[in-house]
Design an enzyme around this catalytic site. Sequence first.
Site: not given
Length: 566
Positions: A163, A214
């Site tokens: 991403h 993350h």
Amino acid sequence: MGAHNHGSSSGVELPDNAPPRTVNGKPVQNGVVDAGLKSLDHYQRTLPPWRYKLRQRLLPLIRWETPYLAMLQEKMRTPALDRYFAITANLGTHTFFMIGLPVLFWCSFSSFGKGLVHILAAGVFWTGFVKDMLSLPRPLSPPLHRITMSGSAALEYGFPSTHSANAVSVTVYSILVLHSDKNTYSPSTTLALELLAYFYAFSIVFGRLYCGMHGFLDVIIGSIMGAAISYIEFYYGPPFQIWLYASDYLAPILFALAILILVRIHPEPADDCPCFDDSVSFAGVIVGLELGTWHFARSRWDHIYNGPNALFDLSALGWPVIIIRLILGVLIIFAWREVMKPTLLKVLPHIFRVIETHGLSLPRRFFMPATEYKDVPLNLRDDEVLPKVSDIPRMVRSIRGPGRGRAVSIGPQSAADAYETLAYRERKRRESLSSEKGSGLRQVVNAETGEGEEAHAQASGVEKYERQMGQGQVVVEGGHLSPNSAVEEPELYLGQKDELGEKEIFSKLTRPRVRYDVEVVTKLVVYAGIGYLAVDTIPILFELTGLLGAGHLPFPIPIPPPSRGL
């Protein structure tokens, strides 16, 4: 799925009526557990030595940053921000770009669209390459809460963040284009677009931290990769494209072969991770894009869309025609996918069986060979890049529902998560057992759960979140026989207490579905076709329909770009 897909021949030997067994980094007492459940040596046995050593150097960083991420998340979380970052995460997904990018080609932004396809495909491929090569887990949950609208995102490894790479690459490339001599926008419009690009990147990158998907290391390295890819594309992409399209047919064919070689050498992951599927999809798009653009450059319609004297004028077409073009183009792409995918899944297994009988197959872990199954289910949910037409209403209802399509998960969601939970728990257990007496901190370790309790006052700050790492109870449930009499890998579960601590629940891990060897070629063909259709076939169809084309428009009068003072 047969045992060959797990890289282990030991399997599980438990009676059918055996109760679930608890594992704390050790084999169960009754029965033989697959060696893959010995979390401390799972990756050492599975990965080549050089990959394992590199993984072990980076893993402490991920463990170190986890409690700080949890503290940040707890201090910032609100229902509004949960909803915002869960929804905006979709703007960094493959699905968003796969649907949106063809629009740029049909609206005469082909040069910009081509650059975006290149950087996004490179970002998806190389981040997936590194993810599978290092097999690093996401930051532990608990203490983190994972907020997501994607059912498959948690099944992937965490390092680096795809991403973040996508968002930063799009932002950097857009800003480079805005500051180039090709920009015809006014200074105020340029500034507004640049600020929008920065805000987009911030929302995606910071959102990955906020959503617990993350860590800092993941997004930093992903962002660096995205920025580097954009610079390479901006400065070296155009000369390469000029050479490619000026060459004969051999150049695009060699380019396509190079892409296929990269797909073939994509590292084998230690666990069943879907990163490879996304890499294959975007590799197919690149192959179709380059072949289609090369062919379109030699057609009689090329001068309408490309070159300094292109006839295409978006404003002259009018909004009704533009909307019809977009709807028709998207329908053609979905129709291609709906027809071609089941056709290939039905035909290819027969071809693959013939190839495998001659020993010519190139098997890949976690993909079942055609000789071990009869048919591929036609309703296979194998695609997170471009959804099926039948899935679109469900996706819309999910977003409009009370939860706005998001889910908040606590606890391991993949095999990589479970292994890391067990490994971290065992590490803390060993540290507590070897701690020096009289240090003023007495650690009592529960032999069943591995949870520690300090004799001193309750810890505050980061220590509170460190204690939650590795909590819960990992449970093994015996596997069952496959049609080929091979023992499946056991189901992994994690039991943890709810937020109030009133009861213990068991959360079944989300396990990847059975994947078939023919899916790789199917994805390559389907997505290569999508790339080819977007840049060659669909624009030609627009011109052949008359009013939907731009060939009838008057020759545009060149307007010199305004002085931007940049």
